[in-house]
Scaffold this motif. Sequence first.
Motif, mmCIF file in Angstrom:
data_model
loop_
_atom_site.group_PDB
_atom_site.id
_atom_site.type_symbol
_atom_site.label_atom_id
_atom_site.label_comp_id
_atom_site.label_asym_id
_atom_site.label_seq_id
_atom_site.Cartn_x
_atom_site.Cartn_y
_atom_site.Cartn_z
ATOM 1 N N GLY A 12 0.791 -1.214 0.000
ATOM 2 C CA GLY A 12 0.000 0.000 0.000
ATOM 3 C C GLY A 12 0.828 1.271 0.000
ATOM 4 O O GLY A 12 0.298 2.370 -0.208
ATOM 5 N N GLY A 13 2.125 1.123 0.221
ATOM 6 C CA GLY A 13 3.003 2.277 0.256
ATOM 7 C C GLY A 13 3.420 2.761 -1.120
ATOM 8 O O GLY A 13 2.975 2.226 -2.150
ATOM 9 N N SER A 14 4.289 3.752 -1.103
ATOM 10 C CA SER A 14 4.729 4.380 -2.348
ATOM 11 C C SER A 14 6.244 4.543 -2.361
ATOM 12 O O SER A 14 6.883 4.661 -1.315
ATOM 13 C CB SER A 14 4.096 5.766 -2.503
ATOM 14 O OG SER A 14 2.691 5.695 -2.552
ATOM 15 N N LEU A 15 6.779 4.563 -3.563
ATOM 16 C CA LEU A 15 8.188 4.859 -3.784
ATOM 17 C C LEU A 15 8.305 5.612 -5.094
ATOM 18 O O LEU A 15 7.487 5.416 -6.007
ATOM 19 C CB LEU A 15 9.029 3.584 -3.869
ATOM 20 C CG LEU A 15 9.332 2.817 -2.587
ATOM 21 C CD1 LEU A 15 10.010 1.496 -2.928
ATOM 22 C CD2 LEU A 15 10.218 3.634 -1.658
ATOM 23 N N ARG A 16 9.346 6.421 -5.191
ATOM 24 C CA ARG A 16 9.654 7.046 -6.474
ATOM 25 C C ARG A 16 11.063 6.642 -6.879
ATOM 26 O O ARG A 16 12.030 6.916 -6.158
ATOM 27 C CB ARG A 16 9.563 8.573 -6.404
ATOM 28 C CG ARG A 16 9.693 9.204 -7.791
ATOM 29 C CD ARG A 16 9.646 10.716 -7.756
ATOM 30 N NE ARG A 16 10.887 11.302 -7.258
ATOM 31 C CZ ARG A 16 11.230 12.570 -7.456
ATOM 32 N NH1 ARG A 16 10.427 13.378 -8.135
ATOM 33 N NH2 ARG A 16 12.361 13.033 -6.962
ATOM 34 N N LEU A 17 11.156 5.990 -8.013
ATOM 35 C CA LEU A 17 12.445 5.577 -8.551
ATOM 36 C C LEU A 17 12.960 6.628 -9.525
ATOM 37 O O LEU A 17 12.182 7.269 -10.232
ATOM 38 C CB LEU A 17 12.320 4.232 -9.267
ATOM 39 C CG LEU A 17 11.702 3.078 -8.462
ATOM 40 C CD1 LEU A 17 11.733 1.796 -9.290
ATOM 41 C CD2 LEU A 17 12.376 2.903 -7.133
ATOM 42 N N SER A 18 14.278 6.768 -9.550
ATOM 43 C CA SER A 18 14.918 7.714 -10.459
ATOM 44 C C SER A 18 15.882 6.972 -11.378
ATOM 45 O O SER A 18 16.552 6.032 -10.954
ATOM 46 C CB SER A 18 15.700 8.765 -9.676
ATOM 47 O OG SER A 18 14.866 9.497 -8.815
ATOM 48 N N CYS A 19 15.945 7.427 -12.598
ATOM 49 C CA CYS A 19 16.897 6.897 -13.573
ATOM 50 C C CYS A 19 17.690 8.084 -14.097
ATOM 51 O O CYS A 19 17.190 8.854 -14.926
ATOM 52 C CB CYS A 19 16.172 6.184 -14.700
ATOM 53 S SG CYS A 19 17.235 5.761 -16.117
ATOM 54 N N ALA A 20 18.879 8.255 -13.589
ATOM 55 C CA ALA A 20 19.741 9.337 -14.045
ATOM 56 C C ALA A 20 20.546 8.857 -15.246
ATOM 57 O O ALA A 20 21.166 7.796 -15.197
ATOM 58 C CB ALA A 20 20.679 9.761 -12.923
ATOM 59 N N THR A 21 20.488 9.643 -16.306
ATOM 60 C CA THR A 21 21.192 9.251 -17.518
ATOM 61 C C THR A 21 22.329 10.216 -17.812
ATOM 62 O O THR A 21 22.255 11.403 -17.487
ATOM 63 C CB THR A 21 20.247 9.217 -18.727
ATOM 64 O OG1 THR A 21 19.905 10.566 -19.093
ATOM 65 C CG2 THR A 21 18.973 8.455 -18.412
ATOM 66 N N SER A 22 23.358 9.699 -18.425
ATOM 67 C CA SER A 22 24.441 10.538 -18.925
ATOM 68 C C SER A 22 24.895 9.963 -20.250
ATOM 69 O O SER A 22 24.730 8.763 -20.505
ATOM 70 C CB SER A 22 25.605 10.593 -17.932
ATOM 71 O OG SER A 22 26.119 9.306 -17.694
ATOM 72 N N LEU A 46 9.898 6.894 -12.003
ATOM 73 C CA LEU A 46 8.785 5.955 -11.924
ATOM 74 C C LEU A 46 8.162 6.128 -10.545
ATOM 75 O O LEU A 46 8.743 5.737 -9.534
ATOM 76 C CB LEU A 46 9.245 4.514 -12.133
ATOM 77 C CG LEU A 46 8.126 3.479 -12.165
ATOM 78 C CD1 LEU A 46 7.249 3.668 -13.422
ATOM 79 C CD2 LEU A 46 8.681 2.056 -12.138
ATOM 80 N N GLN A 47 7.006 6.764 -10.519
ATOM 81 C CA GLN A 47 6.269 6.928 -9.279
ATOM 82 C C GLN A 47 5.399 5.700 -9.084
ATOM 83 O O GLN A 47 4.566 5.389 -9.937
ATOM 84 C CB GLN A 47 5.402 8.192 -9.333
ATOM 85 C CG GLN A 47 4.547 8.399 -8.098
ATOM 86 C CD GLN A 47 5.381 8.703 -6.867
ATOM 87 O OE1 GLN A 47 6.258 9.559 -6.883
ATOM 88 N NE2 GLN A 47 5.097 7.997 -5.772
ATOM 89 N N MET A 48 5.592 5.025 -7.975
ATOM 90 C CA MET A 48 4.870 3.781 -7.710
ATOM 91 C C MET A 48 4.014 3.965 -6.458
ATOM 92 O O MET A 48 4.533 4.358 -5.405
ATOM 93 C CB MET A 48 5.853 2.631 -7.512
ATOM 94 C CG MET A 48 6.862 2.489 -8.645
ATOM 95 S SD MET A 48 7.882 1.008 -8.501
ATOM 96 C CE MET A 48 8.722 1.354 -6.953
ATOM 97 N N SER A 49 2.744 3.684 -6.587
ATOM 98 C CA SER A 49 1.818 3.816 -5.466
ATOM 99 C C SER A 49 1.054 2.512 -5.300
ATOM 100 O O SER A 49 1.048 1.670 -6.198
ATOM 101 C CB SER A 49 0.845 4.973 -5.719
ATOM 102 O OG SER A 49 1.539 6.185 -5.940
#
Length: 113
Positions: free
Chosen positions: A15-25, A79-82
């Motif tokens: 039921g929780g949430s996380l926000r994943l980040s993908c940093a590109t270079s 990626l916002q995950m809820s």
Amino acid sequence: QVRLVESGGGLVQAGGSLRLSCATSGLSRINRMAWYRQAPGKQRELVATWTRDSSAAYLDSVKGRFTVYKDNAENTVYLQMSSLEPTDTAVYYCNGVLPIYQWGQGTQVTVSS
């Protein structure tokens, strides 16, 4: 050389949430990117895709719960995950819609019941 660095994973209750980040270079312009995940003992699967025209597509099991987007000021795709479920537990990776870049280390998401 393109480099992808995923972050933001962690342990969360169902039921929780996380926000994943993908940093590109190494990419002059990001037109399309995708998030993938690989659960233990399973093949890597495509979770969400993002395109520059702001269209997005999702794995059926995450529709309505996950949102993929890009920060206009950064070369980072999120990626916002809820409403996370234990079945979302996996290592999450980003790559092109065709995964032509070298895979990053991924970020572990663990959802407890």
